[in-house]
Design a protein around this motif. Structure first.
Motif, mmCIF file in Angstrom:
data_model
loop_
_atom_site.group_PDB
_atom_site.id
_atom_site.type_symbol
_atom_site.label_atom_id
_atom_site.label_comp_id
_atom_site.label_asym_id
_atom_site.label_seq_id
_atom_site.Cartn_x
_atom_site.Cartn_y
_atom_site.Cartn_z
ATOM 1 N N SER A 9 -0.338 10.504 -9.211
ATOM 2 C CA SER A 9 1.006 10.728 -9.755
ATOM 3 C C SER A 9 2.073 10.018 -8.923
ATOM 4 O O SER A 9 3.011 9.446 -9.477
ATOM 5 C CB SER A 9 1.309 12.224 -9.841
ATOM 6 N N ALA A 10 1.941 10.034 -7.601
ATOM 7 C CA ALA A 10 2.929 9.375 -6.749
ATOM 8 C C ALA A 10 2.774 7.855 -6.795
ATOM 9 O O ALA A 10 3.763 7.123 -6.896
ATOM 10 C CB ALA A 10 2.800 9.865 -5.312
ATOM 11 N N THR A 11 1.543 7.383 -6.706
ATOM 12 C CA THR A 11 1.345 5.934 -6.707
ATOM 13 C C THR A 11 1.653 5.320 -8.062
ATOM 14 O O THR A 11 2.112 4.184 -8.132
ATOM 15 C CB THR A 11 -0.083 5.569 -6.263
ATOM 16 N N ALA A 12 1.413 6.062 -9.138
ATOM 17 C CA ALA A 12 1.733 5.543 -10.473
ATOM 18 C C ALA A 12 3.233 5.296 -10.609
ATOM 19 O O ALA A 12 3.655 4.289 -11.186
ATOM 20 C CB ALA A 12 1.244 6.501 -11.553
ATOM 21 N N ARG A 13 4.050 6.197 -10.078
ATOM 22 C CA ARG A 13 5.510 6.017 -10.127
ATOM 23 C C ARG A 13 5.938 4.804 -9.305
ATOM 24 O O ARG A 13 6.813 4.046 -9.717
ATOM 25 C CB ARG A 13 6.212 7.274 -9.627
ATOM 26 N N LEU A 14 5.328 4.662 -8.132
ATOM 27 C CA LEU A 14 5.665 3.509 -7.294
ATOM 28 C C LEU A 14 5.281 2.199 -7.964
ATOM 29 O O LEU A 14 6.054 1.238 -7.976
ATOM 30 C CB LEU A 14 4.957 3.609 -5.945
ATOM 31 N N LEU A 15 4.075 2.155 -8.535
ATOM 32 C CA LEU A 15 3.597 0.919 -9.148
ATOM 33 C C LEU A 15 4.296 0.613 -10.476
ATOM 34 O O LEU A 15 4.250 -0.521 -10.940
ATOM 35 C CB LEU A 15 2.086 0.962 -9.316
ATOM 36 N N ALA A 16 4.954 1.608 -11.056
ATOM 37 C CA ALA A 16 5.746 1.352 -12.259
ATOM 38 C C ALA A 16 7.025 0.595 -11.904
ATOM 39 O O ALA A 16 7.580 -0.128 -12.728
ATOM 40 C CB ALA A 16 6.084 2.663 -12.959
ATOM 41 N N ALA A 17 7.487 0.774 -10.660
ATOM 42 C CA ALA A 17 8.728 0.140 -10.235
ATOM 43 C C ALA A 17 8.508 -1.171 -9.487
ATOM 44 O O ALA A 17 9.444 -1.930 -9.268
ATOM 45 C CB ALA A 17 9.510 1.101 -9.346
ATOM 46 N N THR A 18 7.274 -1.453 -9.083
ATOM 47 C CA THR A 18 6.995 -2.631 -8.271
ATOM 48 C C THR A 18 5.569 -3.107 -8.502
ATOM 49 O O THR A 18 4.761 -2.409 -9.097
ATOM 50 C CB THR A 18 7.210 -2.316 -6.767
ATOM 51 N N THR A 19 5.296 -4.293 -8.013
ATOM 52 C CA THR A 19 3.913 -4.783 -8.038
ATOM 53 C C THR A 19 3.238 -4.351 -6.732
ATOM 54 O O THR A 19 3.921 -4.058 -5.742
ATOM 55 C CB THR A 19 3.871 -6.324 -8.140
ATOM 56 N N PRO A 20 1.913 -4.308 -6.695
ATOM 57 C CA PRO A 20 1.242 -3.933 -5.439
ATOM 58 C C PRO A 20 1.615 -4.838 -4.268
ATOM 59 O O PRO A 20 1.823 -4.363 -3.145
ATOM 60 C CB PRO A 20 -0.247 -4.057 -5.784
ATOM 61 N N ALA A 21 1.722 -6.133 -4.502
ATOM 62 C CA ALA A 21 2.091 -7.061 -3.425
ATOM 63 C C ALA A 21 3.498 -6.770 -2.907
ATOM 64 O O ALA A 21 3.738 -6.777 -1.694
ATOM 65 C CB ALA A 21 1.997 -8.503 -3.914
ATOM 66 N N ASN A 22 4.420 -6.503 -3.816
ATOM 67 C CA ASN A 22 5.794 -6.223 -3.408
ATOM 68 C C ASN A 22 5.898 -4.876 -2.687
ATOM 69 O O ASN A 22 6.733 -4.713 -1.797
ATOM 70 C CB ASN A 22 6.733 -6.270 -4.610
ATOM 71 N N LEU A 23 5.059 -3.930 -3.065
ATOM 72 C CA LEU A 23 5.024 -2.649 -2.363
ATOM 73 C C LEU A 23 4.574 -2.862 -0.913
ATOM 74 O O LEU A 23 5.131 -2.275 0.012
ATOM 75 C CB LEU A 23 4.097 -1.666 -3.081
ATOM 76 N N LEU A 24 3.584 -3.733 -0.724
ATOM 77 C CA LEU A 24 3.149 -4.047 0.641
ATOM 78 C C LEU A 24 4.263 -4.723 1.430
ATOM 79 O O LEU A 24 4.413 -4.487 2.639
ATOM 80 C CB LEU A 24 1.899 -4.926 0.604
ATOM 81 N N VAL A 25 5.053 -5.568 0.773
ATOM 82 C CA VAL A 25 6.186 -6.216 1.436
ATOM 83 C C VAL A 25 7.205 -5.165 1.877
ATOM 84 O O VAL A 25 7.741 -5.233 2.985
ATOM 85 C CB VAL A 25 6.840 -7.271 0.515
ATOM 86 N N LEU A 26 7.451 -4.171 1.031
ATOM 87 C CA LEU A 26 8.384 -3.100 1.404
ATOM 88 C C LEU A 26 7.858 -2.313 2.598
ATOM 89 O O LEU A 26 8.614 -1.973 3.512
ATOM 90 C CB LEU A 26 8.629 -2.160 0.229
ATOM 91 N N ILE A 27 6.567 -2.011 2.606
ATOM 92 C CA ILE A 27 5.971 -1.281 3.734
ATOM 93 C C ILE A 27 6.090 -2.120 5.006
ATOM 94 O O ILE A 27 6.451 -1.603 6.069
ATOM 95 C CB ILE A 27 4.512 -0.901 3.426
ATOM 96 N N ALA A 28 5.790 -3.407 4.905
ATOM 97 C CA ALA A 28 5.905 -4.293 6.067
ATOM 98 C C ALA A 28 7.348 -4.339 6.575
ATOM 99 O O ALA A 28 7.588 -4.322 7.791
ATOM 100 C CB ALA A 28 5.430 -5.697 5.710
ATOM 101 N N ASN A 29 8.306 -4.362 5.664
ATOM 102 C CA ASN A 29 9.707 -4.361 6.074
ATOM 103 C C ASN A 29 10.083 -3.044 6.741
ATOM 104 O O ASN A 29 10.876 -3.028 7.687
ATOM 105 C CB ASN A 29 10.623 -4.636 4.875
ATOM 106 N N GLY A 30 9.531 -1.952 6.263
ATOM 107 C CA GLY A 30 9.783 -0.660 6.905
ATOM 108 C C GLY A 30 9.253 -0.633 8.328
ATOM 109 O O GLY A 30 9.928 -0.158 9.255
ATOM 110 N N LEU A 31 8.046 -1.157 8.515
ATOM 111 C CA LEU A 31 7.474 -1.207 9.865
ATOM 112 C C LEU A 31 8.270 -2.144 10.771
ATOM 113 O O LEU A 31 8.524 -1.837 11.942
ATOM 114 C CB LEU A 31 6.009 -1.640 9.799
ATOM 115 N N MET A 32 8.683 -3.286 10.231
ATOM 116 C CA MET A 32 9.499 -4.212 11.021
ATOM 117 C C MET A 32 10.846 -3.585 11.363
ATOM 118 O O MET A 32 11.383 -3.787 12.452
ATOM 119 C CB MET A 32 9.683 -5.528 10.256
ATOM 120 N N GLY A 33 11.376 -2.812 10.434
ATOM 121 C CA GLY A 33 12.619 -2.091 10.700
ATOM 122 C C GLY A 33 12.474 -1.140 11.876
ATOM 123 O O GLY A 33 13.391 -0.994 12.696
ATOM 124 N N CYS A 34 11.320 -0.503 11.984
ATOM 125 C CA CYS A 34 11.048 0.380 13.125
ATOM 126 C C CYS A 34 11.116 -0.396 14.437
ATOM 127 O O CYS A 34 11.692 0.073 15.423
ATOM 128 C CB CYS A 34 9.674 1.034 12.986
#
Length: 160
Positions: free
Chosen positions: A115-140
């Motif tokens: 249910s959570a991943t379906a909502r995320l993948l409806a708003a983005t592609t899997p590759a772009n989701l990984l880019v967001l995660i990478a940006n979050g880690l870089m932000g840290c």
């Protein structure tokens, strides 16, 4: 102001300026819906590399200018090394805390499941989701470095 303090200010200003513009571009692209496009990852990757290059050039040029300006001839003593060590420790603890929070959020999303991943993948592609995660880690990492710069400055001032 010592050369070390000048360099810390240069690092703070360039880090906030460059990564602030990068985050602004990232959020702007997310806001307009670029997360569903295939070019998002490449564009953000290019901007990220440009940001790294810009940080290197800006810090190098500003540090060179600071070295050429007259300043007190002070060497790093025990107090300066202790301030740097204490600031680095706090920065590391902050980094560990932020990465742990990111990992916990990702774990909870995975634990909730489809249910959570379906909502995320409806708003983005899997590759772009990984880019967001990478940006979050870089932000840290960027926030951790800003903490180190600012705390070193504060500790240096407190010791003078």
């Amino acid at each position: 102001m010592t050369l070390r303090q000048q360099h810390l200010w240069i690092a703070i200003v360039t880090t906030l300026g460059v990564w602030g513009l990068y985050v602004w571009q990232l959020l702007e692209r997310v806001w307009v819906g670029d997360l569903k496009t295939t070019g998002f990852a490449g564009e953000m990757g290019g901007l990220f590399l440009f940001g790294l290059l810009l940080i290197g050039i800006a810090e190098g040029a500003l540090t060179l200018i600071a070295r050429l300006l007259p300043h007190a001839d002070t060497r790093d003593g025990a107090a300066e090394r202790k301030a740097s060590l204490q600031a680095s420790h706090v920065s590391l603890m902050a980094l560990i805390g932020m990465v742990t929070v990111v990992a916990a959020v990702l774990f909870i999303i995975g634990w909730i499941g489809q249910s959570a991943t379906a909502r995320l993948l409806a708003a983005t592609t899997p590759a772009n989701l990984l880019v967001l995660i990478a940006n979050g880690l870089m932000g840290c990492v960027v926030v951790s470095e800003l903490i180190r710069f600012a705390m070193t400055l504060a500790l240096l001032r407190a010791r003078r």
